[in-house]
Each structure stands twice: as structure tokens, then as C-alpha cells.
Design an enzyme around this catalytic site. Structure first.
Site, PDB file in Angstrom:
ATOM      1  N   GLY A   7      29.900 -54.992  76.671  1.00 22.04           N
ATOM      2  CA  GLY A   7      30.585 -55.275  75.413  1.00 22.04           C
ATOM      3  C   GLY A   7      30.681 -53.948  74.685  1.00 22.04           C
ATOM      4  O   GLY A   7      29.741 -53.510  74.021  1.00 22.04           O
ATOM      5  N   LYS A 187      17.799 -60.360  59.351  1.00 21.03           N
ATOM      6  CA  LYS A 187      19.135 -59.777  59.556  1.00 21.03           C
ATOM      7  C   LYS A 187      20.206 -60.857  59.424  1.00 21.03           C
ATOM      8  O   LYS A 187      21.299 -60.596  58.895  1.00 21.03           O
ATOM      9  CB  LYS A 187      19.205 -59.111  60.942  1.00 21.03           C
ATOM     10  CG  LYS A 187      20.602 -58.591  61.324  1.00 21.03           C
ATOM     11  CD  LYS A 187      21.009 -57.365  60.521  1.00 21.03           C
ATOM     12  CE  LYS A 187      22.497 -57.054  60.529  1.00 21.03           C
ATOM     13  NZ  LYS A 187      23.061 -56.555  61.742  1.00 21.03           N
ATOM     14  N   ASN A 195      28.826 -61.047  55.494  1.00 19.60           N
ATOM     15  CA  ASN A 195      29.972 -61.177  56.388  1.00 19.60           C
ATOM     16  C   ASN A 195      30.976 -62.211  55.891  1.00 19.60           C
ATOM     17  O   ASN A 195      32.176 -61.937  55.790  1.00 19.60           O
ATOM     18  CB  ASN A 195      29.502 -61.492  57.815  1.00 19.60           C
ATOM     19  CG  ASN A 195      28.757 -60.325  58.444  1.00 19.60           C
ATOM     20  OD1 ASN A 195      28.213 -59.482  57.732  1.00 19.60           O
ATOM     21  ND2 ASN A 195      28.725 -60.259  59.749  1.00 19.60           N
ATOM     22  N   SER A 260      31.535 -56.796  60.129  1.00 20.95           N
ATOM     23  CA  SER A 260      32.242 -57.051  61.392  1.00 20.95           C
ATOM     24  C   SER A 260      33.098 -58.318  61.310  1.00 20.95           C
ATOM     25  O   SER A 260      34.180 -58.378  61.894  1.00 20.95           O
ATOM     26  CB  SER A 260      31.247 -57.143  62.559  1.00 20.95           C
ATOM     27  OG  SER A 260      30.251 -58.104  62.283  1.00 20.95           O
TER      28      SER A 260
END
Ligand SMILES: NC(=O)C1=CN([C@@H]2O[C@H](COP(=O)(O)OP(=O)(O)OC[C@H]3O[C@@H](n4cnc5c(N)ncnc54)[C@H](OP(=O)(O)O)[C@@H]3O)[C@@H](O)[C@H]2O)C=CC1
Ligand SMILES: CC(C)(CO)C(=O)C(=O)O
Length: 312
Positions: A7, A187, A195, A260
Site C-alpha cells: 500500500g 489515535k 477526519n 486523510s
């Protein structure tokens, strides 16, 4: 040590570049033909803290993998929904000694990895490094970060510390964690706030942090994550976790980063990892009979936005 980055999008490219520059034998593996072909033809181009560099790293498509050479270490950096397919595709590179390190965002990836790899070879963790894909073969990397990791299998502490040292020797600032499930939930609280909220509000993390309701939103979402984590035997220090989440607001560190999920959904109209972050907390809340209204709503809003933008 032969390292495969499985990835090689934004984060896989960052780790690939830094490990390669640190003198390791690195190969990138990815499923996006335009990206892989661009790296083969022109090298991997990066803007690294303002400086344009080109790095020549071996790269192959998942479909090009041959079983001749086994990997010593495979670092997984797919999106959550691509993890299972990637593990199937790299199976032939795995020997009984191959270690797997998973640094994806989200909760519960070990359940997927355990289907393919014996527990003693699985190492899990998370990272505060950031990265962005500019286009095929091109990434933008700025700021600093860190990695936390731990072994899942018994008796593999020394190997986990050795892996942390390999990453740190390349500047990746990795530390052994003696409670990785705590670190992963901690996290996940960052991703469960930054996000989705940045994607819904169309802002970066510093801009989110500058709004008046940001603090209350963070506290409420962190409390939902903490309630579910507690049911799983992980006791989060919510005050410390909120402070950690809010450290992302700082424009001098990573505040100017668009998370992201923003890059996926808003920039590229791609499906998001929401079901592995807030969505995972909602599902676990149902299982343990814990109300998670903010995570439920944030998950639904991101799915609405995926539909509106025709995300694929
Ligand atoms: N980006 C960041 O700053 C951070 C990300 N993370 C986590 O790291 C993991 C990897 O994330 P990240 O590196 O951001 O992922 P990317 O989206 O950059 O890359 C992941 C994969 O998605 C596919 N892909 C991405 N963009 C395109 C495109 N435009 N067209 C076609 N395919 C594309 C590629 O695989 P394929 O073609 O096979 O689908 C690629 O390998 C995730 O779990 C993420 O949450 C963690 C910390 C920070
Ligand atoms: C950089 C950070 C911490 C922001 O939430 C991240 O993990 C992401 O972009 O997915």
C-alpha cells in the site's frame, strides 16, 4: 532486511522514502497502475518539507508479485477497506519468519490480519506522521511525526523493539508501546474527531480548532470512544486524550494538514474509512448497549457526503 511497503499511497510512500534513504532494501507494492507506472518511469517524486526530491525505489503492482523472494518485513499501509485484498495478494511473499507491521488508522485490523499470519509475527501500531498524494507518483510530505508499535504474540517484545529501532534509524521516531490497544484507541480518537469533522466542515485541522464548538465536539466524541474502549478493557485517560487530539490544531506542527479522510472524500471523491473509525465505535456501542449518538451521526453524515459526491 528486505522491506515491502504494502500500500504505497501517501503514507506508504513517506515510509518507503524514509526507509530507503535510511539505507534499507525497500520495495513498494500498490494496486493503482497509474501511480506504479509513474514511479517506474520517473521515480517517486516528493516535496519533502519544501524540497523537491526524486527517489528511485523498486515498485510493483499487486498483480506483478512473484513468490521468488520472501520479505523480512511487510509494512501495511492500505486503506482499511483494501487490507484483506492486499493480504491475499502479498501472501506469496510471506515466509514463516516474515513480520507484518500494520500502521493503518482504525480499530480492529488484527482480526483481518490474523486470518493470514500467525499471531507471533503480527505487530500493530499507529502513526502521527502525515502525507498527501498530489497525483500518480507524487507526494507532499511535511511536518514531524512518530510511530508507536507492539507485538501481538507472546515473547515478541524484543522483535517489536528491533522493528521500532529500524524505523527510528530512518528518522521515523518509533517507540515500543507496552499498551498498544490504548495507543490505538487514543489515535482513533484523533481520527474520530479530526477526519470526519474536517471533511464535513471543509477545513483543515487548525481551522477546525479555531471554531468555538470544537472543544465540546472533541470532548463528546472522545467520551463515546472511551465508553466503548472501557467495555473492551481499555481505560482511556480522557483528559490526556483530549489534549492529544487538540495538539493537532497547532498550525506550527500538523494543523495545516487536511486529514486523510478529507483527501479521500473531498479531493478525490473516494470512499472513506469512517466505518473503521466512528462507525466501529457505533457498532461496538450497539454490542455493549452504550449510546454513541455523535459517532452514529458523524458516520451517517460522512456516508451522505460519499453519496452526494458519488464517491467510489
Ligand atoms: N495520509 C495521512 O496523512 C495519514 C494516513 N494514515 C492512514 O494510513 C493508511 C493509508 O492512508 P493513505 O496513505 O493516506 O492512503 P492513500 O489514499 O494515499 O493510498 C491508499 C491506496 O488508495 C489507492 N488510491 C489512492 N488514491 C488513489 C487515486 N486517486 N486513484 C486510484 N487509487 C488511489 C491506492 O491503492 P489501490 O489503487 O490499490 O486502491 C493507494 O495505495 C490509512 O489507514 C490512513 O488512515 C495515517 C496517518 C496519516
Ligand atoms: C494526520 C492525522 C492524525 C489527522 O487525523 C491522520 O491520521 C490522518 O490524516 O488520517
Amino acid at each position: 532486511m528486505k522491506i515491502i511497503i504494502a500500500g504505497a499511497g501517501a503514507m506508504g510512500s513517506r515510509f518507503g522514502i524514509m526507509l530507503h534513504q535510511g539505507g534499507n532494501d525497500v520495495t513498494l507494492v500498490d494496486g493503482w497502475p497509474d501511480h506504479v507506472n509513474a514511479i517506474k518511469e520517473h521515480g517517486l517524486k516528493a516535496n519533502l518539507n519544501g524540497e523537491d526530491i526524486t527517489v528511485n525505489i523498486p515498485v510493483m503492482l499487486q498483480s506483478e508479485i512473484k513468490s521468488t523472494e520472501k520479505a523480512d518485513l511487510i509494512i501495511l499501509f492500505t486503506k482499511s477497506m483494501q487490507l484483506d485484498k492486499m493480504l491475499q495478494d502479498v501472501k506469496s511473499l510471506i515466509s514463516k519468519d516474515t513480520k507484518i507491521l500494520c500502521l493503518l488508522n482504525g480499530i480492529g485490523h488484527e482480526d483481518t490480519i490474523e486470518k493470514y499470519i500467525p499471531m507471533e509475527n503480527i505487530f500493530i501500531g499507529n502513526t502521527m506522521w502525515t502525507a498527501g498524494l498530489v497525483g500518480p507518483g507524487q507526494v507532499k510530505l511535511f511536518g514531524n511525526g512518530s510511530v508507536e508499535l507492539q507485538n501481538l504474540g507472546n515473547g515478541q517484545e524484543d522483535m517489536a523493539k528491533q522493528l521500532a529501532k529500524i524505523l527510528s534509524d530512518s528518522g521515523l521516531n518509533a517507540n515500543y508501546s507496552d499498551n498498544i490497544h490504548y495507543s490505538i484507541y487514543r489515535k482513533a480518537c484523533v481520527n474520530g474527531t479530526m477526519n470526519c469533522l474536517c471533511s464535513i466542515l471543509d477545513v483543515n485541522m487548525a481551522e477546525l480548532g479555531a471554531t468555538k464548538p470544537a472543544h465540546d465536539l472533541v470532548v463528546t466524541v472522545v467520551n463515546e470512544f472511551a465508553a466503548v474502549a472501557h467495555a473492551e478493557g481499555v481505560d482511556l485517560d480522557t483528559k490526556e486524550v483530549v489534549a492529544h487530539v487538540e495538539s493537532c490544531f497547532d498550525p506550527e506542527t500538523i494543523g495545516k494538514h487536511y486529514p486523510s479522510m478529507y483527501q479521500d472524500l473531498i479531493n478525490n471523491h473516494r470512499l472513506t474509512e469512517i466505518d473503521y473509525i466512528n462507525g466501529a465505535v457505533s457498532r461496538k456501542g450497539q454490542k455493549y448497549n452504550i449510546a454513541t449518538p455523535y459517532c452514529d451521526l458523524l458516520t451517517q453524515l460522512i456516508h451522505c457526503k460519499e453519496d452526494i459526491l458519488g464517491a467510489k
